[in-house]
Motif scaffolding. Structure first.
Motif, PDB file in Angstrom:
ATOM      1  N   VAL A 182       0.825  -1.209   0.000  1.00 30.90           N
ATOM      2  CA  VAL A 182       0.000   0.000   0.000  1.00 30.90           C
ATOM      3  C   VAL A 182       0.863   1.265   0.000  1.00 30.90           C
ATOM      4  O   VAL A 182       0.605   2.209  -0.757  1.00 30.90           O
ATOM      5  CB  VAL A 182      -0.936  -0.010   1.232  1.00 30.90           C
ATOM      6  N   LEU A 183       1.902   1.273   0.851  1.00 31.98           N
ATOM      7  CA  LEU A 183       2.665   2.506   1.075  1.00 31.98           C
ATOM      8  C   LEU A 183       3.823   2.703   0.100  1.00 31.98           C
ATOM      9  O   LEU A 183       4.181   3.838  -0.208  1.00 31.98           O
ATOM     10  CB  LEU A 183       3.199   2.507   2.510  1.00 31.98           C
ATOM     11  N   ARG A 184       4.424   1.617  -0.358  1.00 33.33           N
ATOM     12  CA  ARG A 184       5.562   1.707  -1.291  1.00 33.33           C
ATOM     13  C   ARG A 184       5.363   0.685  -2.415  1.00 33.33           C
ATOM     14  O   ARG A 184       6.132  -0.272  -2.550  1.00 33.33           O
ATOM     15  CB  ARG A 184       6.896   1.460  -0.551  1.00 33.33           C
ATOM     16  N   PRO A 185       4.328   0.876  -3.235  1.00 30.61           N
ATOM     17  CA  PRO A 185       3.961  -0.139  -4.238  1.00 30.61           C
ATOM     18  C   PRO A 185       5.022  -0.391  -5.300  1.00 30.61           C
ATOM     19  O   PRO A 185       5.024  -1.461  -5.914  1.00 30.61           O
ATOM     20  CB  PRO A 185       2.678   0.432  -4.855  1.00 30.61           C
ATOM     21  N   ASP A 186       5.903   0.563  -5.537  1.00 33.07           N
ATOM     22  CA  ASP A 186       6.918   0.403  -6.579  1.00 33.07           C
ATOM     23  C   ASP A 186       8.291   0.013  -6.028  1.00 33.07           C
ATOM     24  O   ASP A 186       9.263  -0.098  -6.784  1.00 33.07           O
ATOM     25  CB  ASP A 186       7.044   1.698  -7.392  1.00 33.07           C
ATOM     26  N   ALA A 187       8.377  -0.204  -4.726  1.00 28.59           N
ATOM     27  CA  ALA A 187       9.665  -0.524  -4.110  1.00 28.59           C
ATOM     28  C   ALA A 187      10.144  -1.910  -4.523  1.00 28.59           C
ATOM     29  O   ALA A 187       9.344  -2.832  -4.723  1.00 28.59           O
ATOM     30  CB  ALA A 187       9.560  -0.443  -2.592  1.00 28.59           C
ATOM     31  N   LYS A 188      11.452  -2.045  -4.635  1.00 24.80           N
ATOM     32  CA  LYS A 188      12.055  -3.344  -4.962  1.00 24.80           C
ATOM     33  C   LYS A 188      12.240  -4.125  -3.658  1.00 24.80           C
ATOM     34  O   LYS A 188      13.333  -4.223  -3.111  1.00 24.80           O
ATOM     35  CB  LYS A 188      13.375  -3.154  -5.696  1.00 24.80           C
ATOM     36  N   ILE A 189      11.141  -4.644  -3.170  1.00 26.15           N
ATOM     37  CA  ILE A 189      11.155  -5.382  -1.907  1.00 26.15           C
ATOM     38  C   ILE A 189      10.476  -6.727  -2.110  1.00 26.15           C
ATOM     39  O   ILE A 189       9.451  -6.822  -2.797  1.00 26.15           O
ATOM     40  CB  ILE A 189      10.468  -4.582  -0.775  1.00 26.15           C
ATOM     41  N   ILE A 190      11.058  -7.761  -1.538  1.00 24.87           N
ATOM     42  CA  ILE A 190      10.446  -9.080  -1.518  1.00 24.87           C
ATOM     43  C   ILE A 190      10.334  -9.500  -0.060  1.00 24.87           C
ATOM     44  O   ILE A 190      11.329  -9.505   0.678  1.00 24.87           O
ATOM     45  CB  ILE A 190      11.263 -10.113  -2.305  1.00 24.87           C
ATOM     46  N   ASN A 191       9.118  -9.818   0.363  1.00 26.82           N
ATOM     47  CA  ASN A 191       8.869 -10.249   1.736  1.00 26.82           C
ATOM     48  C   ASN A 191       8.910 -11.772   1.802  1.00 26.82           C
ATOM     49  O   ASN A 191       8.302 -12.459   0.975  1.00 26.82           O
ATOM     50  CB  ASN A 191       7.512  -9.722   2.196  1.00 26.82           C
ATOM     51  N   ILE A 192       9.644 -12.279   2.784  1.00 27.16           N
ATOM     52  CA  ILE A 192       9.882 -13.719   2.863  1.00 27.16           C
ATOM     53  C   ILE A 192       9.757 -14.215   4.297  1.00 27.16           C
ATOM     54  O   ILE A 192       9.736 -13.433   5.252  1.00 27.16           O
ATOM     55  CB  ILE A 192      11.284 -14.081   2.329  1.00 27.16           C
ATOM     56  N   CYS A 193       9.687 -15.539   4.434  1.00 26.23           N
ATOM     57  CA  CYS A 193       9.649 -16.174   5.752  1.00 26.23           C
ATOM     58  C   CYS A 193      10.316 -17.535   5.638  1.00 26.23           C
ATOM     59  O   CYS A 193      10.145 -18.236   4.644  1.00 26.23           O
ATOM     60  CB  CYS A 193       8.206 -16.339   6.224  1.00 26.23           C
ATOM     61  N   ASP A 194      11.057 -17.920   6.665  1.00 26.88           N
ATOM     62  CA  ASP A 194      11.762 -19.193   6.631  1.00 26.88           C
ATOM     63  C   ASP A 194      10.997 -20.321   7.314  1.00 26.88           C
ATOM     64  O   ASP A 194      11.471 -21.448   7.359  1.00 26.88           O
ATOM     65  CB  ASP A 194      13.135 -19.049   7.285  1.00 26.88           C
ATOM     66  N   MET A 195       9.783 -20.048   7.833  1.00 27.45           N
ATOM     67  CA  MET A 195       9.063 -21.101   8.550  1.00 27.45           C
ATOM     68  C   MET A 195       8.732 -22.291   7.651  1.00 27.45           C
ATOM     69  O   MET A 195       8.924 -23.446   8.059  1.00 27.45           O
ATOM     70  CB  MET A 195       7.786 -20.530   9.191  1.00 27.45           C
ATOM     71  N   PRO A 196       8.233 -22.073   6.421  1.00 28.03           N
ATOM     72  CA  PRO A 196       8.020 -23.234   5.558  1.00 28.03           C
ATOM     73  C   PRO A 196       9.294 -24.034   5.313  1.00 28.03           C
ATOM     74  O   PRO A 196       9.255 -25.260   5.183  1.00 28.03           O
ATOM     75  CB  PRO A 196       7.490 -22.612   4.254  1.00 28.03           C
ATOM     76  N   VAL A 197      10.441 -23.348   5.268  1.00 24.16           N
ATOM     77  CA  VAL A 197      11.717 -24.038   5.083  1.00 24.16           C
ATOM     78  C   VAL A 197      12.008 -24.931   6.286  1.00 24.16           C
ATOM     79  O   VAL A 197      12.457 -26.078   6.143  1.00 24.16           O
ATOM     80  CB  VAL A 197      12.868 -23.033   4.875  1.00 24.16           C
ATOM     81  N   ALA A 198      11.754 -24.407   7.496  1.00 24.90           N
ATOM     82  CA  ALA A 198      11.983 -25.194   8.710  1.00 24.90           C
ATOM     83  C   ALA A 198      11.083 -26.427   8.734  1.00 24.90           C
ATOM     84  O   ALA A 198      11.517 -27.524   9.125  1.00 24.90           O
ATOM     85  CB  ALA A 198      11.740 -24.328   9.946  1.00 24.90           C
ATOM     86  N   ILE A 199       9.821 -26.254   8.321  1.00 20.26           N
ATOM     87  CA  ILE A 199       8.900 -27.400   8.272  1.00 20.26           C
ATOM     88  C   ILE A 199       9.372 -28.407   7.233  1.00 20.26           C
ATOM     89  O   ILE A 199       9.385 -29.623   7.478  1.00 20.26           O
ATOM     90  CB  ILE A 199       7.467 -26.922   7.967  1.00 20.26           C
TER      91      ILE A 199
END
Length: 445
Positions: free
Chosen positions: A159-176
């Motif tokens: 919403v706030l930075r729609p054009d930003a080069k950001i990727i949101n990630i999480c390692d929980m699926p990796v741990a599982i």
């Protein structure tokens, strides 16, 4: 010859930072570095980790230029990747996020329910600030964000930075998947090819095969139905399971699985499907935050101080974990066009056909120099659709409440959370959370 990269780790004082450094060093043939910088606004905390990591880098990869700073211009200038894992308010505020809901018989957890909402209201401005630093000083850089609560933070960045080069990630699926690989007798979780859909900490696997295309689900389902993600009578070789709370979480997967035996669940679904069980098995005076402070934080910081004092890390117990490996794999795909298949938190845009296209969903993506391309998961069953749509509404309301400084919308968000039994309880929890977050939240009206 791969081009060397410059990385800043935002959250240099985290207990996970040293493990990330170890992983970066171990993967110099896949992701070579020319420069590594720590950035944190807590200079004292960062110095403990940075002093140790300076020794580690000097001994194991002296060609890497290493520094630590609290100056954003120094940190974010000449950077290719920002690896962000900040905790605004630290563990002391996490403790409040967990204990306040438990006072009212509600799940106390850092990313789920009221605790996740409270944490999000602190995290949003912190992550946005990092994006702005990156765009000001290194506009071509990518931010790999694994600051929690990842799902709400991802919605805020959309919403706030729609054009930003950001990727949101999480390692929980990796741990599982690491535990699943152990169960299935595979050497590494990367041998598993998956189809998965949901939100962060809120999803389901529908397919798992090995690299040869052999279906892993029949044998896996049989195991999970009896033991969850723990081994048959023994703990798995997973560092998460060294603590009792994680052991219980991985075993509880058998009950989550029973609700829908057509899929394989993310462990965090226990907080939404069995909140009464979670509360009954929680100690309102000693929560996960206390566990971390008494064990992980003390152990990691003690080891960092020992390394700095001795001037060597040759016998260190600090190891690179899946948390760091996932980030290195993602950065390598973006830098070197390796077309990795990875679970990322991205705008839906039809990846899950029958839910909000503007939801921030967690699905497999192909990652290359052009960024990420989500894979289509198609339509999902009514049960999962209903749960996801309810949680998406919670997340969107939190971001709207932050933007509008709206007490009403934050109350609505808590009321809509599947972990909260009523609007009256939601209001009591909210008022308590406001009282302890005055330093961090916008003033709500």
């Amino acid at each position: 010859m791969l081009e060397k990269q410059s990385v800043v780790i935002a959250g240099g004082g985290s207990t996970y930072t040293a493990g990330i450094v170890m992983m970066l060093i171990e993967n110099q043939e896949k992701f070579p570095l020319r420069k590594l910088t720590f950035y944190d606004n807590d200079e004292q905390r960062q110095k403990i980790v940075a002093d140790a990591c300076e020794v580690i880098v000097r001994e194991r990869a002296p060609e890497i230029e290493f520094s630590a700073t609290t100056d954003p211009e120094k940190a974010f200038t000449d950077v290719d990747f920002v690896m962000a894992h900040i905790r605004v308010g630290g563990l002391s505020m996490r403790e409040k996020d967990e204990k306040i809901p438990l006072k009212y018989g509600v799940v106390g957890q850092e990313t789920c329910g009221p605790g996740g909402v409270a944490y999000a209201m602190r995290s949003i401005p912190g992550v946005i600030e990092l994006i702005d630093y990156m765009e000001k000083y290194s506009p071509k850089a990518w931010m790999l964000n694994y600051s929690n609560p990842a799902s709400i933070v991802a919605e805020a960045t959309r919403v706030l930075r729609p054009d930003a080069k950001i990727i949101n990630i999480c390692d929980m699926p990796v741990a599982i998947k690491k535990s699943i690989a152990d169960i299935m007798g595979l050497k590494h979780e990367n041998e598993i090819v998956e189809r998965y859909y949901g939100l962060n900490h809120f999803g389901w696997w529908t397919e798992m095969t090995d690299r040869q295309g052999n279906d892993l689900l029949p044998k896996l389902k049989e195991h999970v139905a009896k033991w969850g993600y723990s081994a048959a009578g023994d703990e798995l070789n997973n560092p998460l399971l060294e603590e009792a709370s994680w052991m219980d979480t991985f075993q509880k997967a058998k009950d989550i699985y029973a609700v829908d035996p057509e899929t394989i669940p993310n462990t965090y679904l226990k907080y939404y499907l069995f909140p009464d069980y979670v509360v009954a098995h929680s100690n309102p005076d000693y929560t996960r935050a206390n566990e971390v402070m008494d064990h992980r934080e003390k152990n990691v910081f003690a080891e960092c101080k020992r390394i700095a004092e001795n001037g060597t890390a040759k016998d260190t117990i600090i190891e690179a974990g899946e948390h760091a490996e996932f980030v290195v794999q993602l950065a390598g795909a973006l830098a070197y066009n390796t077309y990795e298949r990875m679970l990322l938190i991205v705008p839906n845009n039809g990846a899950i056909l029958n839910i909000d296209p503007k939801a921030m969903v967690e699905v497999p993506c192909i990652v290359s120099k052009r960024g990420y391309e989500p894979l289509a998961m198609g339509e999902i069953p009514q049960f999962q659709k209903g749960m996801i749509e309810q949680q998406v509404s919670v997340e969107k309301l939190v971001v709207q409440a932050y933007l509008e400084k709206s007490y009403q919308k934050l109350w609505q968000a808590l009321t809509l959370s599947k972990t909260v039994p009523s609007a009256s309880v939601a209001k009591e929890i909210l008022d308590d959370l406001i009282a302890v977050n005055k330093e961090y939240w916008p003033e709500l009206v």
